[in-house]
Design an enzyme around this catalytic site. Structure first.
Site, short mmCIF file in Angstrom:
data_model
loop_
_atom_site.label_atom_id
_atom_site.label_comp_id
_atom_site.label_asym_id
_atom_site.label_seq_id
_atom_site.Cartn_x
_atom_site.Cartn_y
_atom_site.Cartn_z
N MET A 70 -3.91 4.80 -1.35
CA MET A 70 -4.85 5.37 -0.39
C MET A 70 -5.69 6.49 -1.01
SD MET A 70 -4.75 3.59 2.31
CE MET A 70 -5.81 4.64 3.32
N ILE A 77 0.85 -1.20 0.00
CA ILE A 77 0.00 0.00 0.00
C ILE A 77 0.88 1.24 0.00
CG2 ILE A 77 -1.77 1.26 1.30
CD1 ILE A 77 -2.05 -1.56 2.86
N CYS A 78 0.48 2.26 -0.80
CA CYS A 78 1.13 3.58 -0.71
C CYS A 78 0.10 4.65 -1.01
CB CYS A 78 2.35 3.68 -1.63
SG CYS A 78 1.94 3.78 -3.38
N ARG A 79 0.55 5.85 -1.37
CA ARG A 79 -0.37 6.96 -1.61
C ARG A 79 -1.18 6.78 -2.88
NH1 ARG A 79 -0.05 11.65 -4.54
NH2 ARG A 79 -1.33 13.36 -3.79
N GLY A 105 -0.19 4.16 -5.49
CA GLY A 105 0.01 2.86 -6.13
C GLY A 105 1.36 2.70 -6.79
#
Length: 105
Positions: A92, A63-65, A67
């Protein structure tokens, strides 16, 4: 492909055995976008060392901001022998669905 993209709408289809690894920085993890329940903060720069002892057959959701970093993390883990990798498509931002008209970097 070495990992599978998962849309936020499909998160509920991942079983409870899938470990959620958030590769953002600490200020992002605790920032306005928040983080997924049960996600573990493992910043991308520390992922290689942190994952050294993880089982290679355990399922991982990266998971990151947005992708991008999580996709790089998934590729790096795949090269290290991890076999069940998922990337949160859109990150996210997609989970939170930023308000119309807002701009992201």
């Amino acid at each position: 492909m070495t990992y599978q993209d998962i849309a936020p709408a499909r998160l509920s289809t991942l079983g409870p055995d899938v470990r959620r690894i958030d590769v953002r920085e600490p200020d992002e993890y605790t920032g306005p976008l928040g983080h997924l329940p049960d996600a573990e903060l493992v910043p991308l720069g520390t992922l290689e060392a942190a994952s050294a002892d993880w089982p290679r057959d355990a399922p991982l959701l990266l998971i990151c901001r947005s992708g991008g970093r999580s996709a790089r993390a998934a590729q790096a883990l795949a090269q290290r022998g991890f076999q069940r990798l998922y990337n949160l498509a859109g990150g996210m931002l997609a989970v939170r669905e930023s308000p119309p008209g807002s701009t992201g970097g």
